[in-house]
Design an enzyme around this catalytic site. Structure first.
Site, PDB file in Angstrom:
ATOM      1  NE  ARG A 210     -21.489  34.202 -82.785  1.00 20.10           N
ATOM      2  CZ  ARG A 210     -22.243  34.857 -81.907  1.00 20.10           C
ATOM      3  NH1 ARG A 210     -22.636  34.249 -80.793  1.00 20.10           N
ATOM      4  NH2 ARG A 210     -22.577  36.119 -82.109  1.00 20.10           N
ATOM      5  CD  GLU A 239     -26.957  28.186 -82.971  1.00 17.91           C
ATOM      6  OE1 GLU A 239     -27.508  29.289 -83.177  1.00 17.91           O
ATOM      7  OE2 GLU A 239     -26.236  27.979 -81.990  1.00 17.91           O
ATOM      8  CG  HIS A 256     -27.406  30.931 -79.879  1.00 18.96           C
ATOM      9  ND1 HIS A 256     -26.768  30.990 -81.102  1.00 18.96           N
ATOM     10  CD2 HIS A 256     -26.835  31.898 -79.117  1.00 18.96           C
ATOM     11  CE1 HIS A 256     -25.861  31.944 -81.075  1.00 18.96           C
ATOM     12  NE2 HIS A 256     -25.878  32.512 -79.873  1.00 18.96           N
TER      13      HIS A 256
END
Length: 390
Positions: A210, A239, A256
């Site tokens: 994360r 993000e 990601h």
């Protein structure tokens, strides 16, 4: 494909348009409506019984208050985007897909090292966060005979447990911790200026858990100093509005997608269907095992590592690295993300577009390589990683 619907009787389902195989796993249950997950609104849920999301949708009181939603399923391994206490206080069932893409993330780690021309053999590993992903990485490293140290305060009895400073001092440091913002062991900005000082020059830092576990401003300041360590970022703070200055400083940058294998995404969708069946007591019929849509193995041979769009070479990692890059080459995703950052398209839109339009990626088990071109040690190591050589 936005706000399209598949009409069947039963439950009313609203789902993130980027969840794969929705029709296969949920089309028999009711009316299925696809929506962009990033901009999902309460109004779109006014008639919904079931909400299916990925990590880009914040599911909380603001989104669900006053809606008839009775079940929330997240086809992801993380749950930091779900306000679980609020859901439970309001009698809303929820389910996620822990471990669904753990194998894909572990494969990403080894392919990232191959892309950086880092031979991991003989190097020591540090793992921060030893859940589904970190735990699988630890298991693979043990099978490969690699040395590893683990920091996870939730798992103090892990045989490889070590203080965080010692874990960060290893040759290759992998961050796989979930994002926890409160409680006994918060992980928000767990890796800040002091912790980054423990990473040795010449080491490799891979962040694929994360984004906000790592303080991005502190990392940027550390990377401005020379000499420094090499950095691989798949997850980012804020993000999709990622820090483009940090993007320019890291060695390998991806949007990601470490866990974005076809196998992992399909497993996530299946796990949420199973959660819905159990929690809502629906006794849904079992589904056939998910497949990537490619039942035949793909034969690869050393010397053919390419990007798929441009010849990026095989690096200096030998036959093993060459084979890894043929199965997945993260330099392709790196180039696309940097191109998106330099385009006229806003960074946030480009970041989401790369995730939405991500090409099919198969896990190692779908490939085979000729055994005669590898030595015995390489054969054993590739078998541990999932590639069959015969």
């Amino acid at each position: 494909m936005n706000n399209t619907a598949v009409e069947t009787p039963g439950l009313r389902i609203v789902a993130d348009e980027n969840i794969p195989a929705l029709e296969r796993f949920f089309g028999d249950l009711g009316t299925l409506r696809r929506c962009p997950g990033r901009t999902l609104s309460r109004e779109q849920l006014s008639g919904a019984d079931i909400l299916l999301v990925r990590s880009v949708t914040e599911v909380n009181q603001s989104l669900l208050q006053g809606t008839p939603v009775r079940f929330v399923g997240s086809c992801t391994i993380g749950t930091d985007h779900l306000d679980i206490p609020w859901l439970e206080r309001n009698g809303i069932h929820w389910s996620a897909a822990p471990g669904c893409n753990a194998n894909a993330v572990v494969e990403y780690v080894f392919c990232a090292l191959a892309a950086l021309e880092v031979d991991w053999r003989g190097r020591s590993f540090g793992i921060v966060g030893c859940g589904n992903v970190g735990g699988l990485l630890q298991k693979r490293l043990h099978a490969l005979g690699a040395s590893c140290a683990v920091y996870d305060p939730w798992l103090p009895d892990n045989p490889d447990s070590a203080p965080l400073a010692q874990v960060l001092g290893r040759d290759i440091v992998c961050l796989h911790a979930p994002l926890v913002k409160g409680g006994r062991y918060p992980s928000l900005h767990m890796i800040g200026p002091e912790q980054l000082s423990h990473i040795r020059d010449g080491a490799v830092l891979i962040s694929a858990g994360r984004g906000a576990v790592l303080d991005s401003r502190a990392l940027l300041q550390r990377l401005k100093r020379k000499p420094c360590f090499r950095t691989v970022l798949d997850v980012w703070e804020n993000e999709p509005e990622i820090d483009t200055e940090l993007l320019q400083r890291v060695d390998l940058a991806t949007p990601h997608i470490a866990g974005y294998s076809d196998d992992g995404k399909l497993a996530g969708t299946r796990q949420v269907r199973e959660g819905l069946s159990a929690l809502m007591d629906l006794a849904l019929p079992p589904m056939a095992p998910e497949t990537s849509g490619n039942s035949a193995t793909i034969r690869i041979v050393p010397g053919n590592a390419r990007s798929g769009e441009a010849d990026l070479g095989a690096g200096q990692g030998g036959a093993m690295a060459d084979l890894l890059l043929q199965m997945y080459d993260p330099r392709v995703d790196d180039r696309r993300l940097r191109e998106a950052a330099s385009d006229t398209e806003p960074m946030a839109q480009g970041f989401d577009r790369l995730r939405r339009e991500y090409p099919k990626r198969l896990e190692f088990c779908h490939y085979t390589a000729p055994a005669e071109v590898l030595n015995e040690e390489e054969l054993q190591q590739l078998a541990v990683l999932g590639l069959m050589c015969k």
